[in-house]
Design an enzyme around this catalytic site. Structure first.
Site, PDB file in Angstrom:
ATOM      1  N   GLU A  74     -20.861   5.451 -15.912  1.00 19.49           N
ATOM      2  CA  GLU A  74     -20.289   5.048 -17.201  1.00 19.49           C
ATOM      3  C   GLU A  74     -18.778   5.005 -17.052  1.00 19.49           C
ATOM      4  O   GLU A  74     -18.202   5.829 -16.339  1.00 19.49           O
ATOM      5  CB  GLU A  74     -20.625   6.056 -18.317  1.00 19.49           C
ATOM      6  CG  GLU A  74     -22.015   5.938 -18.868  1.00 19.49           C
ATOM      7  CD  GLU A  74     -23.017   6.747 -18.067  1.00 19.49           C
ATOM      8  OE1 GLU A  74     -22.588   7.673 -17.352  1.00 19.49           O
ATOM      9  OE2 GLU A  74     -24.221   6.447 -18.143  1.00 19.49           O
ATOM     10  N   TYR A  85     -14.453  -0.614  -9.808  1.00 15.33           N
ATOM     11  CA  TYR A  85     -15.918  -0.664  -9.709  1.00 15.33           C
ATOM     12  C   TYR A  85     -16.405  -2.110  -9.563  1.00 15.33           C
ATOM     13  O   TYR A  85     -17.300  -2.389  -8.773  1.00 15.33           O
ATOM     14  CB  TYR A  85     -16.572   0.001 -10.923  1.00 15.33           C
ATOM     15  CG  TYR A  85     -16.217   1.465 -11.081  1.00 15.33           C
ATOM     16  CD1 TYR A  85     -16.224   2.313  -9.971  1.00 15.33           C
ATOM     17  CD2 TYR A  85     -15.881   2.007 -12.315  1.00 15.33           C
ATOM     18  CE1 TYR A  85     -15.897   3.657 -10.099  1.00 15.33           C
ATOM     19  CE2 TYR A  85     -15.561   3.346 -12.451  1.00 15.33           C
ATOM     20  CZ  TYR A  85     -15.564   4.165 -11.338  1.00 15.33           C
ATOM     21  OH  TYR A  85     -15.240   5.492 -11.464  1.00 15.33           O
TER      22      TYR A  85
HETATM   23  C1  LIG Z   1      -9.646   5.169 -11.396  1.00 12.17           C
HETATM   24  C2  LIG Z   1      -9.036   5.858 -10.176  1.00 12.17           C
HETATM   25  C3  LIG Z   1     -10.060   6.806  -9.538  1.00 12.17           C
HETATM   26  C4  LIG Z   1      -8.654   4.784  -9.149  1.00 12.17           C
HETATM   27  O1  LIG Z   1      -8.088   5.418  -8.021  1.00 12.17           O
HETATM   28  P1  LIG Z   1      -6.708   4.873  -7.396  1.00 12.17           P
HETATM   29  O2  LIG Z   1      -6.441   5.619  -6.169  1.00 12.17           O
HETATM   30  O3  LIG Z   1      -5.671   4.887  -8.455  1.00 12.17           O
HETATM   31  O4  LIG Z   1      -7.110   3.348  -7.093  1.00 12.17           O
HETATM   32  P2  LIG Z   1      -6.857   2.532  -5.759  1.00 12.17           P
HETATM   33  O5  LIG Z   1      -5.419   2.577  -5.398  1.00 12.17           O
HETATM   34  O6  LIG Z   1      -7.846   2.912  -4.742  1.00 12.17           O
HETATM   35  O7  LIG Z   1      -7.157   1.045  -6.274  1.00 12.17           O
HETATM   36  C5  LIG Z   1      -8.462   0.557  -6.243  1.00 12.17           C
HETATM   37  C6  LIG Z   1      -8.566  -0.617  -7.201  1.00 12.17           C
HETATM   38  O8  LIG Z   1      -8.482  -0.165  -8.539  1.00 12.17           O
HETATM   39  C7  LIG Z   1      -7.831  -1.147  -9.323  1.00 12.17           C
HETATM   40  N1  LIG Z   1      -6.599  -0.590  -9.835  1.00 12.17           N
HETATM   41  C8  LIG Z   1      -5.961   0.516  -9.402  1.00 12.17           C
HETATM   42  N2  LIG Z   1      -4.886   0.755 -10.192  1.00 12.17           N
HETATM   43  C9  LIG Z   1      -4.864  -0.222 -11.108  1.00 12.17           C
HETATM   44  C10 LIG Z   1      -4.017  -0.527 -12.216  1.00 12.17           C
HETATM   45  N3  LIG Z   1      -2.968   0.233 -12.521  1.00 12.17           N
HETATM   46  N4  LIG Z   1      -4.318  -1.603 -12.979  1.00 12.17           N
HETATM   47  C11 LIG Z   1      -5.382  -2.371 -12.687  1.00 12.17           C
HETATM   48  N5  LIG Z   1      -6.222  -2.136 -11.648  1.00 12.17           N
HETATM   49  C12 LIG Z   1      -5.949  -1.095 -10.888  1.00 12.17           C
HETATM   50  C13 LIG Z   1      -7.567  -2.325  -8.399  1.00 12.17           C
HETATM   51  O9  LIG Z   1      -8.704  -3.169  -8.452  1.00 12.17           O
HETATM   52  C14 LIG Z   1      -7.491  -1.651  -7.057  1.00 12.17           C
HETATM   53  O10 LIG Z   1      -7.807  -2.496  -6.009  1.00 12.17           O
HETATM   54  P3  LIG Z   1      -6.635  -3.299  -5.249  1.00 12.17           P
HETATM   55  O11 LIG Z   1      -5.599  -2.295  -4.897  1.00 12.17           O
HETATM   56  O12 LIG Z   1      -7.326  -3.868  -4.069  1.00 12.17           O
HETATM   57  O13 LIG Z   1      -6.140  -4.303  -6.228  1.00 12.17           O
HETATM   58  C15 LIG Z   1      -7.745   6.648 -10.533  1.00 12.17           C
HETATM   59  O14 LIG Z   1      -6.827   5.762 -11.132  1.00 12.17           O
HETATM   60  C16 LIG Z   1      -7.971   7.851 -11.416  1.00 12.17           C
HETATM   61  O15 LIG Z   1      -8.210   8.947 -10.917  1.00 12.17           O
HETATM   62  N6  LIG Z   1      -7.889   7.671 -12.764  1.00 12.17           N
HETATM   63  C17 LIG Z   1      -8.067   8.776 -13.700  1.00 12.17           C
HETATM   64  C18 LIG Z   1      -9.485   9.266 -13.716  1.00 12.17           C
HETATM   65  C19 LIG Z   1     -10.448   8.139 -14.010  1.00 12.17           C
HETATM   66  O16 LIG Z   1     -10.230   7.355 -14.918  1.00 12.17           O
HETATM   67  N7  LIG Z   1     -11.557   8.100 -13.240  1.00 12.17           N
HETATM   68  C20 LIG Z   1     -12.605   7.091 -13.412  1.00 12.17           C
HETATM   69  C21 LIG Z   1     -13.533   7.489 -14.491  1.00 12.17           C
HETATM   70  S1  LIG Z   1     -14.856   6.340 -14.711  1.00 12.17           S
END
Ligand SMILES: CC(C)(COP(=O)(O)OP(=O)(O)OC[C@H]1O[C@@H](n2cnc3c(N)ncnc32)[C@H](O)[C@@H]1OP(=O)(O)O)[C@@H](O)C(=O)NCCC(=O)NCCS
Length: 161
Positions: free
Chosen positions: A113, A125
């Site tokens: 979710e 995702y």
């Molecule tokens: C969601 C989360 C796990 C992603 O991890 P991250 O290390 O920041 O993401 P990554 O650097 O690996 O990026 C992976 C992809 O996410 C997307 N993404 C990351 N940051 C983004 C932003 N600010 N805006 C839009 N897309 C974004 C992109 O598709 C990216 O792929 P790309 O770099 O090839 O374009 C992280 O932001 C987080 O911990 N957020 C808070 C907790 C959370 O919301 N968890 C998910 C609950 S369902």
């Protein structure tokens, strides 16, 4: 068993979460989520035998993931990267590892979710092949009351290991 994480940074390691990690995990969780999980929830996840992993950089916990597995179905319950280190590819690596773990445990499908307002997570995702299969009304607490959840699913190809 620890898994080295290829993010062009040799210090990154994935290993199973232990209760000794809870302080760091809760700190990262609290900084990254408006409605964070509690220590008790993580303790229950460990007790229940969920797949609970931490991502470490030079011995420091910078992320965590939790996956439940029942009867060929996996549920990605939590993925979190320390707030100041987001956007560096760690989340993608961690989710890929959780999907590999689901495959190793012979899951055929992974569900999760996500808040529709969580743009980064939704994009991550979707880029990994998850598809929306439904919505859960008022699933999440929000500052204005409640927010729906998007339910996503990814069919795992067992022959792709
Ligand atoms: C969601 C989360 C796990 C992603 O991890 P991250 O290390 O920041 O993401 P990554 O650097 O690996 O990026 C992976 C992809 O996410 C997307 N993404 C990351 N940051 C983004 C932003 N600010 N805006 C839009 N897309 C974004 C992109 O598709 C990216 O792929 P790309 O770099 O090839 O374009 C992280 O932001 C987080 O911990 N957020 C808070 C907790 C959370 O919301 N968890 C998910 C609950 S369902």
């Amino acid at each position: 068993m620890a898994v080295h994480f290829d993010n062009s940074r040799a210090q990154l390691t994935l290993r199973r979460m232990e209760s000794a990690d809870f302080d760091a995990v809760i700190e990262n969780e609290t900084r990254s989520y408006q409605f964070p999980w509690t220590r008790g929830i993580f303790a229950d996840c460990l007790r229940t035998g969920h797949e609970c992993w931490v991502l470490e950089d030079s011995g420091e916990v910078i992320g965590h993931g939790v996956l439940s597995l029942v009867a060929g179905e996996a549920h990605l319950l939590n993925v979190c990267i320390r707030r100041d280190l987001q956007g560096n590819g760690h989340g993608r690596g961690l989710v890929r590892h959780m999907l590999d773990t689901a495959r190793l445990r012979e899951a055929e499908v992974v569900f999760l979710e996500v808040r529709p307002s969580n743009r980064a997570a939704c994009q991550l995702y979707e880029s990994l092949g998850f598809n929306e299969i439904g919505r859960r009304k008022d699933y999440y607490p929000s500052v204005n009351g409640h927010e729906d959840a998007k339910v996503l699913a990814l069919q795992l190809r067992l022959d792709a290991q």
